[in-house]
Design a protein around this motif. Structure first.
Motif, PDB file in Angstrom:
ATOM      1  N   ASN A 212       0.833  -1.215   0.000  1.00 16.93           N
ATOM      2  CA  ASN A 212       0.000   0.000   0.000  1.00 16.93           C
ATOM      3  C   ASN A 212       0.864   1.260   0.000  1.00 16.93           C
ATOM      4  O   ASN A 212       0.669   2.189   0.794  1.00 16.93           O
ATOM      5  CB  ASN A 212      -0.952   0.002   1.206  1.00 16.93           C
ATOM      6  CG  ASN A 212      -2.071   1.019   1.039  1.00 16.93           C
ATOM      7  OD1 ASN A 212      -2.461   1.347  -0.089  1.00 16.93           O
ATOM      8  ND2 ASN A 212      -2.582   1.524   2.148  1.00 16.93           N
ATOM      9  N   THR A 213       1.847   1.274  -0.901  1.00 13.09           N
ATOM     10  CA  THR A 213       2.738   2.428  -1.038  1.00 13.09           C
ATOM     11  C   THR A 213       2.632   2.972  -2.461  1.00 13.09           C
ATOM     12  O   THR A 213       1.967   2.394  -3.314  1.00 13.09           O
ATOM     13  CB  THR A 213       4.197   2.034  -0.747  1.00 13.09           C
ATOM     14  OG1 THR A 213       4.574   0.954  -1.619  1.00 13.09           O
ATOM     15  CG2 THR A 213       4.367   1.598   0.696  1.00 13.09           C
ATOM     16  N   GLU A 214       3.317   4.081  -2.723  1.00  9.30           N
ATOM     17  CA  GLU A 214       3.290   4.627  -4.073  1.00  9.30           C
ATOM     18  C   GLU A 214       4.225   3.843  -4.990  1.00  9.30           C
ATOM     19  O   GLU A 214       5.178   3.205  -4.543  1.00  9.30           O
ATOM     20  CB  GLU A 214       3.679   6.110  -4.052  1.00  9.30           C
ATOM     21  CG  GLU A 214       5.059   6.399  -3.521  1.00  9.30           C
ATOM     22  CD  GLU A 214       5.324   7.895  -3.363  1.00  9.30           C
ATOM     23  OE1 GLU A 214       6.506   8.270  -3.429  1.00  9.30           O
ATOM     24  OE2 GLU A 214       4.369   8.687  -3.171  1.00  9.30           O
ATOM     25  N   PHE A 215       3.941   3.890  -6.286  1.00  7.35           N
ATOM     26  CA  PHE A 215       4.746   3.226  -7.304  1.00  7.35           C
ATOM     27  C   PHE A 215       5.666   4.260  -7.938  1.00  7.35           C
ATOM     28  O   PHE A 215       5.194   5.231  -8.523  1.00  7.35           O
ATOM     29  CB  PHE A 215       3.813   2.588  -8.347  1.00  7.35           C
ATOM     30  CG  PHE A 215       4.463   2.215  -9.649  1.00  7.35           C
ATOM     31  CD1 PHE A 215       5.690   1.570  -9.697  1.00  7.35           C
ATOM     32  CD2 PHE A 215       3.826   2.488 -10.853  1.00  7.35           C
ATOM     33  CE1 PHE A 215       6.277   1.217 -10.901  1.00  7.35           C
ATOM     34  CE2 PHE A 215       4.404   2.140 -12.065  1.00  7.35           C
ATOM     35  CZ  PHE A 215       5.632   1.500 -12.092  1.00  7.35           C
ATOM     36  N   THR A 216       6.974   4.050  -7.783  1.00  2.00           N
ATOM     37  CA  THR A 216       7.948   5.026  -8.270  1.00  2.00           C
ATOM     38  C   THR A 216       8.641   4.512  -9.525  1.00  2.00           C
ATOM     39  O   THR A 216       9.232   3.420  -9.520  1.00  2.00           O
ATOM     40  CB  THR A 216       9.008   5.339  -7.198  1.00  2.00           C
ATOM     41  OG1 THR A 216       8.345   5.814  -6.021  1.00  2.00           O
ATOM     42  CG2 THR A 216       9.993   6.389  -7.701  1.00  2.00           C
ATOM     43  N   VAL A 217       8.569   5.299 -10.584  1.00  2.00           N
ATOM     44  CA  VAL A 217       9.275   5.006 -11.834  1.00  2.00           C
ATOM     45  C   VAL A 217      10.524   5.868 -11.870  1.00  2.00           C
ATOM     46  O   VAL A 217      10.454   7.083 -11.676  1.00  2.00           O
ATOM     47  CB  VAL A 217       8.389   5.309 -13.061  1.00  2.00           C
ATOM     48  CG1 VAL A 217       9.124   4.960 -14.349  1.00  2.00           C
ATOM     49  CG2 VAL A 217       7.061   4.565 -12.971  1.00  2.00           C
ATOM     50  N   TRP A 218      11.670   5.260 -12.123  1.00  2.00           N
ATOM     51  CA  TRP A 218      12.908   6.026 -12.210  1.00  2.00           C
ATOM     52  C   TRP A 218      12.972   6.787 -13.523  1.00  2.00           C
ATOM     53  O   TRP A 218      12.733   6.230 -14.596  1.00  2.00           O
ATOM     54  CB  TRP A 218      14.113   5.099 -12.086  1.00  2.00           C
ATOM     55  CG  TRP A 218      14.347   4.613 -10.676  1.00  2.00           C
ATOM     56  CD1 TRP A 218      13.559   4.847  -9.590  1.00  2.00           C
ATOM     57  CD2 TRP A 218      15.443   3.810 -10.227  1.00  2.00           C
ATOM     58  NE1 TRP A 218      14.079   4.251  -8.478  1.00  2.00           N
ATOM     59  CE2 TRP A 218      15.248   3.601  -8.832  1.00  2.00           C
ATOM     60  CE3 TRP A 218      16.543   3.259 -10.837  1.00  2.00           C
ATOM     61  CZ2 TRP A 218      16.131   2.853  -8.068  1.00  2.00           C
ATOM     62  CZ3 TRP A 218      17.438   2.510 -10.078  1.00  2.00           C
ATOM     63  CH2 TRP A 218      17.232   2.312  -8.706  1.00  2.00           C
ATOM     64  N   GLY A 219      13.313   8.079 -13.440  1.00  2.00           N
ATOM     65  CA  GLY A 219      13.428   8.912 -14.632  1.00  2.00           C
ATOM     66  C   GLY A 219      12.113   9.576 -14.997  1.00  2.00           C
ATOM     67  O   GLY A 219      11.130   9.537 -14.243  1.00  2.00           O
ATOM     68  N   THR A 220      12.102  10.162 -16.180  1.00  2.00           N
ATOM     69  CA  THR A 220      10.923  10.917 -16.629  1.00  2.00           C
ATOM     70  C   THR A 220       9.871  10.041 -17.287  1.00  2.00           C
ATOM     71  O   THR A 220       8.724  10.466 -17.466  1.00  2.00           O
ATOM     72  CB  THR A 220      11.351  11.980 -17.653  1.00  2.00           C
ATOM     73  OG1 THR A 220      11.872  11.320 -18.828  1.00  2.00           O
ATOM     74  CG2 THR A 220      12.415  12.904 -17.071  1.00  2.00           C
ATOM     75  N   THR A 284      15.074  12.661 -10.522  1.00  2.00           N
ATOM     76  CA  THR A 284      16.480  12.767 -10.122  1.00  2.00           C
ATOM     77  C   THR A 284      17.289  11.592 -10.657  1.00  2.00           C
ATOM     78  O   THR A 284      18.516  11.636 -10.681  1.00  2.00           O
ATOM     79  CB  THR A 284      16.624  12.807  -8.588  1.00  2.00           C
ATOM     80  OG1 THR A 284      16.204  11.535  -8.038  1.00  2.00           O
ATOM     81  CG2 THR A 284      15.786  13.920  -7.984  1.00  2.00           C
ATOM     82  N   LYS A 285      16.591  10.527 -11.087  1.00  2.00           N
ATOM     83  CA  LYS A 285      17.260   9.358 -11.640  1.00  2.00           C
ATOM     84  C   LYS A 285      17.449   9.543 -13.146  1.00  2.00           C
ATOM     85  O   LYS A 285      16.614  10.133 -13.833  1.00  2.00           O
ATOM     86  CB  LYS A 285      16.438   8.091 -11.373  1.00  2.00           C
ATOM     87  CG  LYS A 285      16.294   7.743  -9.896  1.00  2.00           C
ATOM     88  CD  LYS A 285      17.608   7.284  -9.293  1.00  2.00           C
ATOM     89  CE  LYS A 285      17.428   6.625  -7.949  1.00  2.00           C
ATOM     90  NZ  LYS A 285      16.899   7.509  -6.921  1.00  2.00           N
ATOM     91  N   SER A 286      18.543   8.994 -13.655  1.00  2.00           N
ATOM     92  CA  SER A 286      18.874   9.145 -15.074  1.00  2.00           C
ATOM     93  C   SER A 286      17.890   8.394 -15.970  1.00  2.00           C
ATOM     94  O   SER A 286      17.419   7.301 -15.612  1.00  2.00           O
ATOM     95  CB  SER A 286      20.291   8.623 -15.329  1.00  2.00           C
ATOM     96  OG  SER A 286      20.565   8.562 -16.704  1.00  2.00           O
ATOM     97  N   ASP A 287      17.614   8.970 -17.122  1.00  2.00           N
ATOM     98  CA  ASP A 287      16.769   8.309 -18.117  1.00  2.00           C
ATOM     99  C   ASP A 287      17.538   7.282 -18.946  1.00  2.00           C
ATOM    100  O   ASP A 287      16.952   6.395 -19.554  1.00  2.00           O
ATOM    101  CB  ASP A 287      16.173   9.349 -19.092  1.00  2.00           C
ATOM    102  CG  ASP A 287      14.862   9.919 -18.592  1.00  2.00           C
ATOM    103  OD1 ASP A 287      14.204   9.257 -17.768  1.00  2.00           O
ATOM    104  OD2 ASP A 287      14.488  11.016 -19.041  1.00  2.00           O
TER     105      ASP A 287
END
Length: 331
Positions: A212-220, A284-287
């Motif tokens: 039950n947390t947020e889903f984080t995608v690295w980059g744009t 903040t993470k590289s694409d």
């Protein structure tokens, strides 16, 4: 796990005995599923033998020869390799180079020694030069050094192409190779460090939903990639083994027009897994590279009518497999 055999319908002609190394992995299972679930793929007079590392050590010549003596293959699809994610490649470039050179040399030499009629090896788009023009095609493999992060693995895979041509010129062997783009599907490696983009997204959504947390995608989410469903790749590898006439490799991929963004892929995973939580893009993470477009024009020359599984449908099937097989998923 002992070597698994899959017999197609018996007929009166000569039986092909097709040995698949690395048969328990993503692509090996793609071949297995294509044979099982796609009736038009099955063919009489074929016996398929899927082996894994538990059936023998391909780093060892004697062990490799014992596999060939036992199974007496007439055809080989070579998928076995030492593989790993970015961080393992960065740390162990020498190991990836030496081990894969040894594996490939043992398998190719045994194919020659034991009179295998055709060998199809599996390469990777990472073998292409780091600095190149797009779309990349089969003629550009040796035009410059690969990316420095995984040069050991990349050069070892490139050498399969060199060996294929050398075996053909010196011994008349019909050895060739395929180059798939980003593969995904059932039996993938869903580990966040060693896995690839799509299985990583599926793992992240699964974890976010469970916790039950947020889903984080690295980059744009803007970079674009060509993804090929493992079962489609399996069918195309079977066709390559049966019908592709060239020694030069062939790229197996959806077309340039079927590239999707990481954002689109993430949204389809969210939809397939019915995730209702918050989706966050960590810019903040590289694409990484924006595009790595590959041309499938050679494939379309040979197979103009091949129908790839729609991306959304293939994502759904992959997620369904993942959720139904959590106990055996590789994390």
């Amino acid at each position: 796990m002992a070597a698994e055999q899959q017999q197609t319908m018996a007929g009166d002609g000569e039986v092909k005995r097709i040995l698949v190394t690395g048969g328990s992995g993503l692509v090996g299972n793609g071949i297995r599923i294509a044979l099982k679930d796609r009736p038009h793929v099955r063919q009489e007079n074929e016996e398929w033998i899927f082996i894994s590392s538990k059936d023998g050590n391909l780093l060892d010549r004697e062990s490799t020869e014992n596999i060939f003596k036992k199974h007496k293959p007439t055809h080989v699809i070579h998928l076995a390799a030492l593989v790993g994610g970015l961080f393992r490649n960065l740390k162990y470039n020498l190991d990836f180079l030496r081990d894969n050179l040894a594996i490939n040399d043992n398998v190719l030499e045994c194919c020659k020694k034991y009179n295998v009629k055709k060998l199809v090896s599996c390469l990777s788009t990472c073998i292409f030069p780091n600095k190149t023009e797009y779309p990349i095609d089969e003629t550009m493999i040796h035009n410059g050094p690969p990316h420095d992060s995984n040069f050991g693995y990349s050069y070892a895979k490139r050498m399969i192409d060199v060996q294929n041509r050398a075996y053909n010129k010196q011994h008349g062997c019909h050895f060739t190779a395929v180059i798939p783009t980003n593969v995904y599907g059932p039996y993938d490696n869903f580990n966040l460090e060693d896995g690839h983009v799509l299985p990583g997204l599926i793992n992240k959504v699964y974890t976010a939903k469970k916790d039950n947390t947020e889903f984080t995608v690295w980059g744009t989410g803007c970079p674009r990639r060509q993804f090929i469903y493992s079962v489609d790749l399996g069918e195309l590898m079977i066709w390559t083994m049966r019908s592709y006439p060239e020694i030069d490799p062939i790229i197996l991929s959806v077309g340039e027009e079927d590239e999707v963004s990481i954002k689109e892929a993430a949204e389809m995973v969210v939809d397939a897994m019915q995730f209702k939580g918050k989706v966050v893009y960590d810019t903040t993470k590289s694409d990484g590279q924006f595009k790595k477009t590959a041309s499938n024009s050679k494939l379309r020359k040979y197979r103009p009518d091949f129908q790839f599984t729609p991306f959304k449908q293939a994502i759904k099937e992959t997620v369904e497999w993942f959720e139904g097989n959590i106990d055996i998923v590789r994390f």
